[in-house]
Design an enzyme around this catalytic site. Structure first.
Site, PDB file in Angstrom:
ATOM      1  N   ARG A 182      -7.428  -6.659  -9.852  1.00 25.42           N
ATOM      2  CA  ARG A 182      -8.207  -7.843 -10.220  1.00 25.42           C
ATOM      3  C   ARG A 182      -9.591  -7.413 -10.686  1.00 25.42           C
ATOM      4  O   ARG A 182      -9.976  -6.252 -10.520  1.00 25.42           O
ATOM      5  CB  ARG A 182      -8.386  -8.736  -8.986  1.00 25.42           C
ATOM      6  CG  ARG A 182      -9.127  -8.002  -7.873  1.00 25.42           C
ATOM      7  CD  ARG A 182      -9.611  -8.876  -6.745  1.00 25.42           C
ATOM      8  NE  ARG A 182     -10.527  -8.158  -5.879  1.00 25.42           N
ATOM      9  CZ  ARG A 182     -10.187  -7.358  -4.887  1.00 25.42           C
ATOM     10  NH1 ARG A 182      -8.916  -7.145  -4.612  1.00 25.42           N
ATOM     11  NH2 ARG A 182     -11.106  -6.744  -4.167  1.00 25.42           N
ATOM     12  N   LYS A 215       0.827  -1.218   0.000  1.00 26.65           N
ATOM     13  CA  LYS A 215       0.000   0.000   0.000  1.00 26.65           C
ATOM     14  C   LYS A 215       0.859   1.266   0.000  1.00 26.65           C
ATOM     15  O   LYS A 215       0.428   2.307  -0.511  1.00 26.65           O
ATOM     16  CB  LYS A 215      -0.942   0.001   1.211  1.00 26.65           C
ATOM     17  CG  LYS A 215      -1.782  -1.278   1.361  1.00 26.65           C
ATOM     18  CD  LYS A 215      -2.589  -1.604   0.123  1.00 26.65           C
ATOM     19  CE  LYS A 215      -3.124  -3.015   0.146  1.00 26.65           C
ATOM     20  NZ  LYS A 215      -3.655  -3.483  -1.129  1.00 26.65           N
TER      21      LYS A 215
END
Ligand code: MV4
Length: 443
Positions: free
Chosen positions: A291, A116
């Site tokens: 995704r 992140k």
């Protein structure tokens, strides 16, 4: 184009990919655990391979078994669906190392966005707005104090390897900082084996708005609009909508332009979603998902674009063949995630489905791998059906959803259909007036 694709997933998303394959004239290979021998995705695929025992780590997460299944059946590409191996860079590399195609972004981009901190610094450098916070990893408690004084309390300490809310701690004031720092690091180490943490200013009443993107291997990048995913409980999304009731088309286009420019610069490929917190008229990037997402059908409904077909075409090297100017958004879409859970206590409710009568009619889509007599196994995610409605307006999409939920019959197991019916009657929901905290207080 590929002749045969292996689908490394189960449940409704395996069906979703199978459907795209059949429409493209591509043969399909299902993989399944021993618990899923009777599952719908196995029945609908052209071929199937058993890849291990029920526990996901031994089957749907078993990389050598999945690669072997692809090689044995002569599949040329692997679609990972969502969850399981979909954001595993090592798996993407392993797929490519066996001369197979991973239907998704490059391992490099999966890795960048999986951390992140790297994701945020990358987006920051590209001009995407962020929540004020530490420039990178917090080096020490002292460092944390300095950053917190600069950005002002309350602050949030987050795990670099995080996501899904784990390893996230709020400090309302300086007195709470040390505990938040220690707890966040301990939780991050335990959950991810990585105790790196960073800091952000804590936003107290944001909406979660995400932007769907598609990028081909030839430098074209488009956005497919935003989804509002604020209605969630314990970091599980419950009901999503496209577009967001909180933002205008002008705001969406401006955000889209910034994001497209950024993704072109880093050479991103295939489908992706950028997650933002939206508060006080401002977007702040928090994470990127590399995704296909559970809630992708609402974006398909408003755009008419088949996202899985596009993922497959892109992976095969085909150009998108259209630009942002060719994409038109029409109407409003909602998705109710129906899970096999008690609608009041959320206790899991696996078991045998007795009756299954999905709704139909104009503007209604049901993505589900259920059938009457099917036994919902206890080993996996509790999602059993996604009910998606589309209308010319938000009120029309809501009316259709209420009608479709009324028609939907699932007996033998408990489902969250009654929860969705309550949400759809709530004045705040009808007004589109909710933040990420609304549902937690409602249930
Ligand atoms: C935040 C936040 C408030 N301020 N960051 C939770 C999971 C992770 N993906 C990001 N999360 C949050 N980050 C700042 N600076 C509040 C949350 C948050 C949240 C975000 C999206 C959807 C649901 C949520 C539920 C609780 C907390």
């Amino acid at each position: 184009m590929f002749k045969k694709i292996l689908i490394a997933n189960r449940g409704e998303i395996a069906l979703r990919v199978l459907r795209a394959c059949r429409e493209l004239g591509i043969a399909s290979v299902a993989v399944h655990s021993t618990a899923d021998a009777d599952a719908m995705h196995v029945r609908l695929a052209d071929e199937s391979v058993c890849i291990g025992p029920p526990a996901a780590r031994d089957s749907y997460l078993n990389m050598p078994a999945i690669i072997s299944a692809a090689l044995i059946t002569g599949a040329e590409a692997i679609h990972p669906g969502y969850g399981f191996l979909s954001e595993n860079a090592a798996f993407a590399e392993m797929v490519e190392a066996h001369d197979l195609v991973f239907i998704g972004p490059t391992a490099h981009h999966i890795r960048i966005m999986g951390d992140k901190i790297t994701a945020k610094t990358t987006m920051d450098d590209l001009g995407v707005p962020l929540v004020p916070g530490s420039p990178g990893e917090l080096a020490s408690l002292e460092d944390a104090r300095v950053v917190a004084e600069r950005i002002m309390y309350p602050v949030l300490i987050k795990a670099a390897a995080g996501g899904g809310g784990r390893g996230m701690k709020v400090a309302q004031n300086a007195g709470e900082l040390e505990a938040a720092w220690r707890e966040a690091r301990a939780e991050a180490a335990a959950a991810f084996g990585n105790n790196a943490v960073y800091m952000e200013k804590y936003l107290d009443k944001p909406r979660h708005i995400e932007l769907q993107v598609l990028a081909d291997n030839h430098g074209e990048v488009v956005h497919i609009g935003e989804r509002d995913c604020s209605l969630q409980r314990r970091h599980q999304k419950v009901l999503e909508e496209a577009g967001s009731p909180a933002i205008s088309a002008t705001q969406r286009d401006a955000l889209g332009e910034t994001v497209i420019k950024a993704l072109k610069k880093i050479g991103y490929r295939n489908a992706g979603t950028l997650e933002f917190l939206y508060q006080d008229g401002q977007f702040a990037f928090i994470e990127m998902n590399t995704r296909l997402q559970v809630e992708h059908p609402v974006s398909e409904a408003i755009s008419g674009i088949d996202l899985v077909r596009e993922q497959i075409r892109i992976a095969a090297g085909e150009p998108l063949g259209y630009t942002q100017a060719d994409i038109e958004f029409s109407g409003h879409a909602l998705e109710c995630r129906i899970t096999a859970e008690d609608p009041l206590t959320f206790a899991p409710s696996p078991g045998t489905v007795v009756m299954f009568h999905p709704p139909g009619g104009l503007g209604v889509r049901v993505d589900s791998a259920l059938y009457a007599g099917y036994r919902v196994p206890p080993h996996y995610d509790s999602l059993i059906a996604k009910l998606i409605t589309h209308g010319r307006t938000r009120p029309e999409a809501i009316a259709r959803m209420k009608r479709a939920l009324h028609e939907f019959v699932i007996t033998g197991i408990k489902t969250t259909i009654p929860l969705h019916q309550r949400i759809l009657e709530a004045p705040d929901f009808i007004a589109g007036d909710y933040t990420i905290h609304w549902l937690e207080r409602f249930v």
